[in-house]
Design a protein around this motif. Sequence first.
Motif, PDB file in Angstrom:
ATOM      1  N   LEU A  14      33.468  43.175  38.912  1.00 21.75           N
ATOM      2  CA  LEU A  14      33.944  44.254  38.047  1.00 21.75           C
ATOM      3  C   LEU A  14      34.000  43.813  36.585  1.00 21.75           C
ATOM      4  O   LEU A  14      33.674  44.591  35.681  1.00 21.75           O
ATOM      5  CB  LEU A  14      35.328  44.726  38.509  1.00 21.75           C
ATOM      6  N   LEU A  15      34.416  42.565  36.352  1.00 30.66           N
ATOM      7  CA  LEU A  15      34.449  42.063  34.982  1.00 30.66           C
ATOM      8  C   LEU A  15      33.068  42.093  34.344  1.00 30.66           C
ATOM      9  O   LEU A  15      32.913  42.446  33.167  1.00 30.66           O
ATOM     10  CB  LEU A  15      34.988  40.634  34.958  1.00 30.66           C
ATOM     11  N   GLU A  16      32.059  41.724  35.115  1.00 34.82           N
ATOM     12  CA  GLU A  16      30.707  41.634  34.562  1.00 34.82           C
ATOM     13  C   GLU A  16      30.011  42.999  34.474  1.00 34.82           C
ATOM     14  O   GLU A  16      29.062  43.151  33.708  1.00 34.82           O
ATOM     15  CB  GLU A  16      29.856  40.682  35.397  1.00 34.82           C
ATOM     16  N   THR A  17      30.464  43.978  35.247  1.00 34.86           N
ATOM     17  CA  THR A  17      29.769  45.269  35.278  1.00 34.86           C
ATOM     18  C   THR A  17      30.533  46.383  34.568  1.00 34.86           C
ATOM     19  O   THR A  17      29.952  47.146  33.793  1.00 34.86           O
ATOM     20  CB  THR A  17      29.491  45.693  36.734  1.00 34.86           C
ATOM     21  N   THR A  18      31.832  46.499  34.817  1.00 37.53           N
ATOM     22  CA  THR A  18      32.610  47.605  34.234  1.00 37.53           C
ATOM     23  C   THR A  18      33.587  47.142  33.166  1.00 37.53           C
ATOM     24  O   THR A  18      34.069  47.956  32.379  1.00 37.53           O
ATOM     25  CB  THR A  18      33.409  48.349  35.326  1.00 37.53           C
ATOM     26  N   GLY A  19      33.926  45.857  33.164  1.00 36.77           N
ATOM     27  CA  GLY A  19      34.967  45.370  32.275  1.00 36.77           C
ATOM     28  C   GLY A  19      36.307  45.330  32.995  1.00 36.77           C
ATOM     29  O   GLY A  19      36.446  45.785  34.142  1.00 36.77           O
ATOM     30  N   ILE A  20      37.315  44.829  32.312  1.00 37.13           N
ATOM     31  CA  ILE A  20      38.611  44.614  32.953  1.00 37.13           C
ATOM     32  C   ILE A  20      39.282  45.931  33.347  1.00 37.13           C
ATOM     33  O   ILE A  20      40.077  45.980  34.290  1.00 37.13           O
ATOM     34  CB  ILE A  20      39.539  43.780  32.037  1.00 37.13           C
ATOM     35  N   HIS A  21      38.957  47.034  32.655  1.00 35.51           N
ATOM     36  CA  HIS A  21      39.585  48.310  33.010  1.00 35.51           C
ATOM     37  C   HIS A  21      39.205  48.737  34.425  1.00 35.51           C
ATOM     38  O   HIS A  21      40.000  49.369  35.130  1.00 35.51           O
ATOM     39  CB  HIS A  21      39.204  49.392  31.999  1.00 35.51           C
ATOM     40  N   GLY A  22      37.988  48.398  34.872  1.00 31.90           N
ATOM     41  CA  GLY A  22      37.583  48.739  36.233  1.00 31.90           C
ATOM     42  C   GLY A  22      38.419  48.011  37.276  1.00 31.90           C
ATOM     43  O   GLY A  22      38.764  48.583  38.321  1.00 31.90           O
ATOM     44  N   ALA A  23      38.763  46.749  36.991  1.00 32.39           N
ATOM     45  CA  ALA A  23      39.593  45.986  37.918  1.00 32.39           C
ATOM     46  C   ALA A  23      40.994  46.577  38.013  1.00 32.39           C
ATOM     47  O   ALA A  23      41.569  46.705  39.102  1.00 32.39           O
ATOM     48  CB  ALA A  23      39.657  44.521  37.463  1.00 32.39           C
ATOM     49  N   PHE A  24      41.563  46.966  36.865  1.00 30.79           N
ATOM     50  CA  PHE A  24      42.901  47.562  36.881  1.00 30.79           C
ATOM     51  C   PHE A  24      42.884  48.927  37.578  1.00 30.79           C
ATOM     52  O   PHE A  24      43.845  49.288  38.272  1.00 30.79           O
ATOM     53  CB  PHE A  24      43.430  47.710  35.458  1.00 30.79           C
ATOM     54  N   LEU A  25      41.821  49.676  37.390  1.00 31.31           N
ATOM     55  CA  LEU A  25      41.734  50.985  38.033  1.00 31.31           C
ATOM     56  C   LEU A  25      41.651  50.841  39.547  1.00 31.31           C
ATOM     57  O   LEU A  25      42.310  51.579  40.295  1.00 31.31           O
ATOM     58  CB  LEU A  25      40.514  51.742  37.514  1.00 31.31           C
ATOM     59  N   LEU A  26      40.881  49.861  40.026  1.00 33.28           N
ATOM     60  CA  LEU A  26      40.824  49.617  41.465  1.00 33.28           C
ATOM     61  C   LEU A  26      42.189  49.185  41.991  1.00 33.28           C
ATOM     62  O   LEU A  26      42.604  49.600  43.085  1.00 33.28           O
ATOM     63  CB  LEU A  26      39.774  48.551  41.778  1.00 33.28           C
TER      64      LEU A  26
END
Length: 417
Positions: free
Chosen positions: A174-186
């Motif tokens: 997620l860090l490499e594809t969407t950025g940290i916001h994607g990790a928090f959203l998941l």
Amino acid sequence: MSRTPGVDEKRPGGTMSLLREAAFRRVWLVGTLVGTVRWIEFLVTGVYVLELTGSPVQVALMTMLRMVPMPLLSAFAGAIAERISRRRLLLALLSVGLLVSLAQAGLAWSGRLELWHVAIGVVVNGAIWAIDMPVRRTMLGELAGPGRTAGAMGLDAATNNATRMLGPGVGGLLLETTGIHGAFLLGSVLYAGGLWMLLGLRAAEAPPLVGALRLFQRIGEGLRVIRGDPALVGTLTITVVFNVFAWPATAMVPVIGEQHLRLTAFPIGLLMSADGLGALLGAILVAHGARPTMFRGLYMLGVAMFAAASIVFALSPWPLLSGLAQVTAGFGSACFATMQATIVFLSAPPAVRARVMGVLSVCIGTAVLGFVHLSLLAHWLGGVAAALVTSSAALVALALVAVFQPAVRPGAPFVPR
């Protein structure tokens, strides 16, 4: 909390039979979902903070913040959980986790996420972790009954370790594809799933305990029980050894991966997932094969394996060898974690189990001291040397416990309460 109607503690059945019981399955799934959040966040914050600051010390301090709630909250959580609904306590905590994750996702999406925002999320996730042991794991043990406690704790450890394997890899991707916001959203989605599981839980709970004992008196009663049992004292001492000296080396995995092995976020996530793979395998084997006569030996062996493998990881110049070392470390941590919860739960009198499990979480929380020590060593010596020093100290301390605490040596008798 009483057991779910129809769940007989003496009923035969393997570990997998527990998952056929709706109440146990829901409590177990809560741990699975929240554990995935924990390990995604562990990897994401480590890499993000390292990229933002370039400081291994900041990474170690962020990991330390995650552990701060453990010694501060766990003993109180164990005592409070005997006075109020454990289900409601978990519902409140996961609701806070959901709101914080959503807020962090929004801040990251808008480009306004700062280091202190990340720190708040780390502390909240640490608080959820701190309360999990005396509350949710006690619920699991009670739902399983004494005859299946080792299987229940082994199953919970196995799934937690599966999240250790899944979470970092997903977090790195997620860090490499969407950025940290994607990790928090998941993370928000997973917290919502945990809330859904708890809302559907219909396990019977015993009425809150009544009596003249106040909160601090109840905690003191639990401490007196521990003090009177040399085996419990020794078991908790080994927990302190693991968390002060062995476990903190985990914080250096992103640092060593990036600065020593020259890896990017996704391969670093795979390295942390290798730890989870070993832990999953170890927990499955322990859950299905461990017998009471093996409990103490597996407990001490787990600490030794983890520390020795951490030394190999710190010295390795090759990612493949580093991955194998992580698998071995994970196997050791599974032996340790499964036996830790099982031995303490079964050794404590039923009337004070939640409080004793709370004290166990306080001992786990001594990792704060280990992370302070590790951060200083990383500042003075670098990440590789810091991991080497702390892991070597763990092996020495474990040997000293074996010499001076004969009640916890492999082969010492184990009699459940």
